[in-house]
Design a protein around this motif. Sequence first.
Motif, PDB file in Angstrom:
ATOM      1  N   TRP A 114       0.864  -1.165  -0.167  1.00 43.49           N
ATOM      2  CA  TRP A 114       0.055  -0.038  -0.009  1.00 43.49           C
ATOM      3  C   TRP A 114       0.921   0.963   0.047  1.00 43.49           C
ATOM      4  O   TRP A 114       2.184   1.052   0.395  1.00 43.49           O
ATOM      5  CB  TRP A 114      -1.009  -0.095   1.269  1.00 43.49           C
ATOM      6  CG  TRP A 114      -0.612   0.378   2.542  1.00 43.49           C
ATOM      7  CD1 TRP A 114       0.466   1.412   2.738  1.00 43.49           C
ATOM      8  CD2 TRP A 114      -1.080  -0.410   3.938  1.00 43.49           C
ATOM      9  NE1 TRP A 114       0.507   1.305   4.201  1.00 43.49           N
ATOM     10  CE2 TRP A 114      -0.390   0.493   4.675  1.00 43.49           C
ATOM     11  CE3 TRP A 114      -1.851  -1.282   4.025  1.00 43.49           C
ATOM     12  CZ2 TRP A 114      -0.387   0.077   6.339  1.00 43.49           C
ATOM     13  CZ3 TRP A 114      -2.134  -1.544   5.392  1.00 43.49           C
ATOM     14  CH2 TRP A 114      -1.137  -0.968   6.335  1.00 43.49           C
ATOM     15  N   LEU A 139      -0.861   5.433  -9.375  1.00 40.73           N
ATOM     16  CA  LEU A 139      -0.913   3.935  -8.527  1.00 40.73           C
ATOM     17  C   LEU A 139      -1.846   3.236  -9.066  1.00 40.73           C
ATOM     18  O   LEU A 139      -1.721   1.790  -8.864  1.00 40.73           O
ATOM     19  CB  LEU A 139      -0.839   4.104  -7.142  1.00 40.73           C
ATOM     20  CG  LEU A 139       0.241   4.855  -6.469  1.00 40.73           C
ATOM     21  CD1 LEU A 139      -0.223   5.503  -4.924  1.00 40.73           C
ATOM     22  CD2 LEU A 139       1.643   4.380  -6.354  1.00 40.73           C
ATOM     23  N   VAL A 172      -0.236  -2.632  -6.075  1.00 36.50           N
ATOM     24  CA  VAL A 172      -0.596  -1.899  -5.130  1.00 36.50           C
ATOM     25  C   VAL A 172      -1.893  -2.028  -4.859  1.00 36.50           C
ATOM     26  O   VAL A 172      -3.054  -1.966  -5.550  1.00 36.50           O
ATOM     27  CB  VAL A 172      -0.623  -0.221  -5.765  1.00 36.50           C
ATOM     28  CG1 VAL A 172      -1.071   0.837  -4.822  1.00 36.50           C
ATOM     29  CG2 VAL A 172       0.832  -0.069  -6.094  1.00 36.50           C
ATOM     30  N   VAL A 185      -4.477   2.410  -1.541  1.00 32.01           N
ATOM     31  CA  VAL A 185      -3.709   3.679  -1.502  1.00 32.01           C
ATOM     32  C   VAL A 185      -4.574   4.801  -0.396  1.00 32.01           C
ATOM     33  O   VAL A 185      -5.782   4.807  -0.179  1.00 32.01           O
ATOM     34  CB  VAL A 185      -3.582   4.474  -2.828  1.00 32.01           C
ATOM     35  CG1 VAL A 185      -5.267   4.764  -3.379  1.00 32.01           C
ATOM     36  CG2 VAL A 185      -2.952   5.756  -3.138  1.00 32.01           C
TER      37      VAL A 185
END
Length: 317
Positions: free
Chosen positions: A191, A215, A221, A224
């Motif tokens: 993250w 991202l 990922v 976020v």
Amino acid sequence: MPENTTLSTLLAAGGDLILDGALATELEAHGCDLEDALWSAKVLFEQPHLIKQVHRDYFDAGASVAITASYQATPQGFAQRGLSVEESIELVARSVRLADEARQEYLAANPGSRPLLVAGSVGPYGAYLADGSEYRGDYALSAAEFRDFHRARISALVEAGVDFLACETLPSFAEAEALLDLVVEFDVEAWFTFTLRDSARISDGTPLADVAALLRAEPRVAAVGLNCVPLDLVTAALGTLRKATGSPLVAYPNSGEVYDAVTKTWGPAAGSAQALTLAGNASDWREQGARLIGGCCRTTPRDIARLAANMTSREPS
């Protein structure tokens, strides 16, 4: 925990995850003196058993994610204490083992418990500088320099078996780009969480929408968001991110107190901000898309226990 349990699979299954709270705050409560450029990382070689105890306290409080004590643990920082690269890498690996030992002890005492994850903390270059620049992002390195700075620690965390990386307290878009390259290089989930200038921009002034665009195209990922920010910025910042990405959002703000960089002390928030709390505002953050919620500076296992009770009571039946 099943071998295929990852951060992304847990999120895909639809659940929300409770994160731990401040490590340094609890270490200080146990008597550690953290007035040091290495901050909590020095406890890795001074009193590592206390780090494991704090991790266990957060699992007992209801956290499902422990963030390792590697935020300021870098070969560059340890070198200033005369440690070799090999010794530094071992300390980073130790941070993972301590969190995992706390996890295994909790699971042994609580059979059939919820899945627990260990996140490898990757603090920004500004944390190594120890001058508060993780809240400004006013340092300038090339992409290669950023990668060189972070690579050894990330390699050690991955080799030691973290479940994913917590690239956290990031103030810089350029640094996030470099860390994203390393996430791909090491083929590890992560993250990314940022410090904020305001509810629409990270600390270096980059719009949160641009951060989300960077991202959201990378499947490694998993989430976020933001961390180590004032409580009163969280709801609006999550709303900004929600408009810019379909990714799960993560939020672990500070306790609500205000830090004075001159006196290096914490004091009460002013005005209406005094009424904000992790537990009291978690439902608002969930409405804005936050799937992972915890605490950063000055939060405690008691705060996480209240957060866990609040989130559990609001789960759909």
